[in-house]
Design a protein around this motif. Sequence first.
Motif, PDB file in Angstrom:
ATOM      1  N   GLY A 146      35.598  42.595  30.352  1.00 43.72           N
ATOM      2  CA  GLY A 146      35.126  43.950  30.612  1.00 43.72           C
ATOM      3  C   GLY A 146      33.687  44.225  30.214  1.00 43.72           C
ATOM      4  O   GLY A 146      33.078  45.181  30.689  1.00 43.72           O
ATOM      5  N   LYS A 147      33.117  43.377  29.331  1.00 47.44           N
ATOM      6  CA  LYS A 147      31.755  43.662  28.894  1.00 47.44           C
ATOM      7  C   LYS A 147      30.706  43.046  29.816  1.00 47.44           C
ATOM      8  O   LYS A 147      29.510  43.242  29.632  1.00 47.44           O
ATOM      9  CB  LYS A 147      31.546  43.147  27.461  1.00 47.44           C
ATOM     10  CG  LYS A 147      32.116  44.095  26.420  1.00 47.44           C
ATOM     11  CD  LYS A 147      31.547  43.781  25.050  1.00 47.44           C
ATOM     12  CE  LYS A 147      32.278  44.559  23.970  1.00 47.44           C
ATOM     13  NZ  LYS A 147      32.203  43.852  22.679  1.00 47.44           N
ATOM     14  N   MET A 148      31.163  42.259  30.790  1.00 42.37           N
ATOM     15  CA  MET A 148      30.195  41.654  31.715  1.00 42.37           C
ATOM     16  C   MET A 148      29.668  42.712  32.674  1.00 42.37           C
ATOM     17  O   MET A 148      30.319  43.706  32.940  1.00 42.37           O
ATOM     18  CB  MET A 148      30.881  40.550  32.521  1.00 42.37           C
ATOM     19  CG  MET A 148      31.075  39.268  31.727  1.00 42.37           C
ATOM     20  SD  MET A 148      32.326  38.161  32.445  1.00 42.37           S
ATOM     21  CE  MET A 148      31.748  37.974  34.094  1.00 42.37           C
ATOM     22  N   LYS A 149      28.470  42.454  33.200  1.00 42.46           N
ATOM     23  CA  LYS A 149      27.912  43.363  34.213  1.00 42.46           C
ATOM     24  C   LYS A 149      28.787  43.304  35.461  1.00 42.46           C
ATOM     25  O   LYS A 149      29.360  42.269  35.782  1.00 42.46           O
ATOM     26  CB  LYS A 149      26.502  42.910  34.593  1.00 42.46           C
ATOM     27  CG  LYS A 149      25.444  43.372  33.622  1.00 42.46           C
ATOM     28  CD  LYS A 149      24.129  43.527  34.390  1.00 42.46           C
ATOM     29  CE  LYS A 149      22.931  43.238  33.514  1.00 42.46           C
ATOM     30  NZ  LYS A 149      22.422  41.866  33.599  1.00 42.46           N
ATOM     31  N   ASN A 150      28.825  44.414  36.195  1.00 39.92           N
ATOM     32  CA  ASN A 150      29.659  44.451  37.392  1.00 39.92           C
ATOM     33  C   ASN A 150      29.283  43.361  38.392  1.00 39.92           C
ATOM     34  O   ASN A 150      30.148  42.742  38.998  1.00 39.92           O
ATOM     35  CB  ASN A 150      29.566  45.816  38.062  1.00 39.92           C
ATOM     36  CG  ASN A 150      30.418  46.832  37.322  1.00 39.92           C
ATOM     37  OD1 ASN A 150      31.473  46.490  36.801  1.00 39.92           O
ATOM     38  ND2 ASN A 150      29.941  48.057  37.256  1.00 39.92           N
ATOM     39  N   SER A 151      27.976  43.127  38.523  1.00 37.02           N
ATOM     40  CA  SER A 151      27.558  42.125  39.506  1.00 37.02           C
ATOM     41  C   SER A 151      28.037  40.729  39.093  1.00 37.02           C
ATOM     42  O   SER A 151      28.443  39.926  39.927  1.00 37.02           O
ATOM     43  CB  SER A 151      26.038  42.149  39.664  1.00 37.02           C
ATOM     44  OG  SER A 151      25.430  41.988  38.401  1.00 37.02           O
ATOM     45  N   GLU A 152      28.022  40.473  37.780  1.00 39.71           N
ATOM     46  CA  GLU A 152      28.523  39.171  37.306  1.00 39.71           C
ATOM     47  C   GLU A 152      30.018  39.055  37.551  1.00 39.71           C
ATOM     48  O   GLU A 152      30.522  38.021  38.007  1.00 39.71           O
ATOM     49  CB  GLU A 152      28.283  39.022  35.799  1.00 39.71           C
ATOM     50  CG  GLU A 152      26.849  38.788  35.394  1.00 39.71           C
ATOM     51  CD  GLU A 152      26.735  38.810  33.870  1.00 39.71           C
ATOM     52  OE1 GLU A 152      27.513  38.086  33.214  1.00 39.71           O
ATOM     53  OE2 GLU A 152      25.907  39.576  33.347  1.00 39.71           O
ATOM     54  N   LYS A 153      30.734  40.141  37.246  1.00 38.47           N
ATOM     55  CA  LYS A 153      32.179  40.145  37.451  1.00 38.47           C
ATOM     56  C   LYS A 153      32.501  39.815  38.906  1.00 38.47           C
ATOM     57  O   LYS A 153      33.400  39.030  39.197  1.00 38.47           O
ATOM     58  CB  LYS A 153      32.747  41.534  37.124  1.00 38.47           C
ATOM     59  CG  LYS A 153      33.155  41.719  35.685  1.00 38.47           C
ATOM     60  CD  LYS A 153      34.022  42.959  35.543  1.00 38.47           C
ATOM     61  CE  LYS A 153      33.307  44.019  34.737  1.00 38.47           C
ATOM     62  NZ  LYS A 153      33.955  45.308  34.687  1.00 38.47           N
ATOM     63  N   GLU A 154      31.769  40.473  39.803  1.00 42.49           N
ATOM     64  CA  GLU A 154      32.007  40.264  41.226  1.00 42.49           C
ATOM     65  C   GLU A 154      31.803  38.819  41.619  1.00 42.49           C
ATOM     66  O   GLU A 154      32.591  38.247  42.370  1.00 42.49           O
ATOM     67  CB  GLU A 154      31.023  41.096  42.041  1.00 42.49           C
ATOM     68  CG  GLU A 154      31.582  42.433  42.411  1.00 42.49           C
ATOM     69  CD  GLU A 154      30.508  43.329  42.955  1.00 42.49           C
ATOM     70  OE1 GLU A 154      29.608  42.810  43.660  1.00 42.49           O
ATOM     71  OE2 GLU A 154      30.553  44.527  42.665  1.00 42.49           O
ATOM     72  N   LYS A 155      30.713  38.242  41.080  1.00 45.54           N
ATOM     73  CA  LYS A 155      30.417  36.848  41.417  1.00 45.54           C
ATOM     74  C   LYS A 155      31.569  35.949  41.009  1.00 45.54           C
ATOM     75  O   LYS A 155      32.016  35.088  41.768  1.00 45.54           O
ATOM     76  CB  LYS A 155      29.130  36.406  40.687  1.00 45.54           C
ATOM     77  CG  LYS A 155      27.935  36.339  41.623  1.00 45.54           C
ATOM     78  CD  LYS A 155      26.807  35.566  40.966  1.00 45.54           C
ATOM     79  CE  LYS A 155      25.501  36.315  41.165  1.00 45.54           C
ATOM     80  NZ  LYS A 155      24.643  36.335  39.977  1.00 45.54           N
ATOM     81  N   VAL A 156      32.050  36.173  39.794  1.00 48.42           N
ATOM     82  CA  VAL A 156      33.140  35.349  39.285  1.00 48.42           C
ATOM     83  C   VAL A 156      34.403  35.542  40.130  1.00 48.42           C
ATOM     84  O   VAL A 156      35.046  34.574  40.535  1.00 48.42           O
ATOM     85  CB  VAL A 156      33.425  35.681  37.800  1.00 48.42           C
ATOM     86  CG1 VAL A 156      34.654  34.938  37.311  1.00 48.42           C
ATOM     87  CG2 VAL A 156      32.215  35.325  36.947  1.00 48.42           C
ATOM     88  N   MET A 157      34.734  36.791  40.420  1.00 42.63           N
ATOM     89  CA  MET A 157      35.933  37.062  41.210  1.00 42.63           C
ATOM     90  C   MET A 157      35.836  36.406  42.588  1.00 42.63           C
ATOM     91  O   MET A 157      36.794  35.838  43.099  1.00 42.63           O
ATOM     92  CB  MET A 157      36.148  38.574  41.394  1.00 42.63           C
ATOM     93  CG  MET A 157      36.988  39.263  40.338  1.00 42.63           C
ATOM     94  SD  MET A 157      38.437  38.341  39.782  1.00 42.63           S
ATOM     95  CE  MET A 157      39.484  38.426  41.220  1.00 42.63           C
ATOM     96  N   GLN A 158      34.637  36.520  43.174  1.00 37.83           N
ATOM     97  CA  GLN A 158      34.426  35.944  44.496  1.00 37.83           C
ATOM     98  C   GLN A 158      34.610  34.423  44.452  1.00 37.83           C
ATOM     99  O   GLN A 158      35.291  33.840  45.290  1.00 37.83           O
ATOM    100  CB  GLN A 158      33.023  36.310  45.010  1.00 37.83           C
ATOM    101  CG  GLN A 158      32.823  35.997  46.474  1.00 37.83           C
ATOM    102  CD  GLN A 158      33.888  36.665  47.358  1.00 37.83           C
ATOM    103  OE1 GLN A 158      34.128  37.865  47.236  1.00 37.83           O
ATOM    104  NE2 GLN A 158      34.553  35.888  48.214  1.00 37.83           N
ATOM    105  N   ALA A 159      34.015  33.812  43.416  1.00 37.37           N
ATOM    106  CA  ALA A 159      34.124  32.359  43.290  1.00 37.37           C
ATOM    107  C   ALA A 159      35.585  31.950  43.093  1.00 37.37           C
ATOM    108  O   ALA A 159      36.036  30.931  43.621  1.00 37.37           O
ATOM    109  CB  ALA A 159      33.271  31.868  42.117  1.00 37.37           C
ATOM    110  N   PHE A 160      36.315  32.752  42.352  1.00 33.99           N
ATOM    111  CA  PHE A 160      37.725  32.434  42.127  1.00 33.99           C
ATOM    112  C   PHE A 160      38.505  32.555  43.442  1.00 33.99           C
ATOM    113  O   PHE A 160      39.317  31.716  43.787  1.00 33.99           O
ATOM    114  CB  PHE A 160      38.306  33.360  41.051  1.00 33.99           C
ATOM    115  CG  PHE A 160      39.663  32.940  40.546  1.00 33.99           C
ATOM    116  CD1 PHE A 160      39.886  31.657  40.047  1.00 33.99           C
ATOM    117  CD2 PHE A 160      40.733  33.826  40.558  1.00 33.99           C
ATOM    118  CE1 PHE A 160      41.136  31.266  39.585  1.00 33.99           C
ATOM    119  CE2 PHE A 160      41.985  33.439  40.099  1.00 33.99           C
ATOM    120  CZ  PHE A 160      42.187  32.156  39.613  1.00 33.99           C
ATOM    121  N   LYS A 161      38.202  33.622  44.171  1.00 35.57           N
ATOM    122  CA  LYS A 161      38.857  33.806  45.473  1.00 35.57           C
ATOM    123  C   LYS A 161      38.577  32.648  46.408  1.00 35.57           C
ATOM    124  O   LYS A 161      39.441  32.233  47.182  1.00 35.57           O
ATOM    125  CB  LYS A 161      38.327  35.085  46.131  1.00 35.57           C
ATOM    126  CG  LYS A 161      39.031  36.285  45.619  1.00 35.57           C
ATOM    127  CD  LYS A 161      38.915  37.420  46.584  1.00 35.57           C
ATOM    128  CE  LYS A 161      40.146  38.201  46.339  1.00 35.57           C
ATOM    129  NZ  LYS A 161      40.560  39.216  47.069  1.00 35.57           N
TER     130      LYS A 161
END
Length: 653
Positions: free
Chosen positions: A490-505
Amino acid sequence: MNLDTPVENLYLVGPARAKILKKLEISTLKDLLFYFPRAHQDLTKITFVKDLKVGEFFNIKAKVLEIKTFRTKVKKLSLTQALVEDESGSIICMWFNQPFLTKAIKPHEIFLFSGKVILEKNRLILQNPIYEREKAEQVHTARLVPIYSLTAQLTQKQLRTIIKTYLDKTPIPDYLPSDILKKERFMGQDQAVKTFHFPPDTAELKLAQNRLAFDEIFQNQVKVLQYKKLKQLKSAYKISPHPWPSLPFELTQSQEQSLADVLSDFGNPYPANRLLEGDVGSGKTIVAALAMWLVAKNGLQAVMLTPTEVLAQQHYQNLRDFFGEEGISAALRTSTHKMEIAKVTFGTHALLEKNIKFDKLALIVIDEQHRFGVEQRSILKQASNAHLLTLSATPIPRTLALTLYGDLDISVLSELPAGRLPIWTKIGTEENRPQAYEFIAKQIEAGRQVFVICPRIEEGDRLGIKSATAEYKKLAEETFPQFKIGLLHGKMKNSEKEKVMQAFKDNQINILVSTSVVEVGVDVPNATVMMIEGAERFGLAQLHQFRGRVSRSTHKSYCFLFTSDPENPRLKAVAENNNGFELAEKDLEIRGSGDLYGTAQSGYGFRIASLSNLKLVERSKQYAEKLLQDDLMLINHPLLAEKIKQLPTVHLE
Ligand code: ADP
Ligand code: MG
């Protein structure tokens, strides 16, 4: 003096005591009279002095022979002793630090004393007893004595005296229509309130409780049903049916049924207010998406609100093409993505900002409804003509559905999509860890993906609680150097979170180490293993939500609950049961209270009525329906209207 008189104006209360009563949320005479006891102590039985026994609590009626106060030699305490007798014998009553008692208790008078009997220097003594002069009606002794929840600087005896005095002086008019009173053969409200405080016996107490429990449920019913009916006076956009677009899968029967419910809502001239309830993975999103699709086909706008950025992003990405192929524009609106509002818009509470203007907003979908607070009310007010569809994975028992959620119509997704295998769930301890890692490696080699959930973000001072950051490092460097590991918290920036989620997807990350941010909604069908560290630190509903992140395809899925407390009843329940509705009941059993369903947060907190009483709920609903049918604004029932006004506002109002 009337029911609205502030308590500080009451002779027995005054300004200083009024401040104390405020802490109990008592500000008016009405609050005082409706401040009900939490229990009654049965002091009805009067015992002869000769029958008293050491160590027990007794009630005696005795004549005072002698009373005196002196100081103890050792600790210099003030000690008051009274010698009292009844026809069977005599005994000493003893009090510490109450020298004024010699003024209150006089020789030759008859008193009731209630207290514990102790043995001192071979004599029986009644220790620190409650005392009350013999009267026509006892208040503190020799009866069912009300016990109230107190606060500092207030005693049972004081509060009891105040309540009793004003109960006797104040008539309470009944608000309940007389036909209901007659039909139910209820006690009048005045008698019920008085009896509930000071019951002559347990049978009468029960009758009073019945009446007051009915009041709670009935008032709630009138409130929610009035809200519902008022909403139905509003007009809504007309939404005509269209043949559905083709989907990559066949809808389940309950998805079909829910869509039929939505279609029928759309056929009404007033805004719908529907709750779509279904276990994790039951496919709520597509039902909502098809409703949005239909709205867009009618040239109107629809929005879907989600509690997290990750989820909004996911919905947008999954559904953008689906809408695009149909020529419907879709947009994402969060604190980081500020796209223009489109025919269908996905977003977080950033959608609620005042400057956002909608054009023909006809449908609002709220995903993971239970995760929202009150802030969404503004958009709902702004668009009070829009249809409302809320999605929830939290099952609601029938009584609650009728009471707290009585303003909603409910559709239930009662089955999972075909081919879903039950998730193999096991509790694991440190010794199972190598085996679990071996298994995870095999799954990844077969092309699948893995979640690892940790209770904390960073290593804190408490040892032994896994942190996502440390676990990420360990897995990446030591355990699985051959795999790609990702980190999400939760402490990561939203853009970082998105990148990670996208990569996981995109399956560029094999193992996603995360905190509870993936708890709700996240949908990565290729993931088949959910490993939860420190599982005992999560609630039962939360664990079930985590587990719901896997088994979203026809691949067999697995959930490991790692813990230092393998006997934990919540973990056992999750391991034994895959059904969210059954787990919710189990949770209720384990916790022994209703707070799972948020009755407490709702502000309703029924005090007397038990929500397990379905018959009572159904009956009061019928009465409320009939009453509102004839008199929606309660013009002929001003006292009831007043009561309703004081209740907390309705769910999502
Ligand atoms: P939830 O009810 O937890 O929100 P989702 O709507 O995210 O569940 O659906 C879970 C997964 O199941 C998604 O990948 C979705 O595409 C898929 N799905 C939904 N309905 C069906 C269906 N009828 N048949 C097969 N898969 C489905
Ligand atoms: Mg969902």
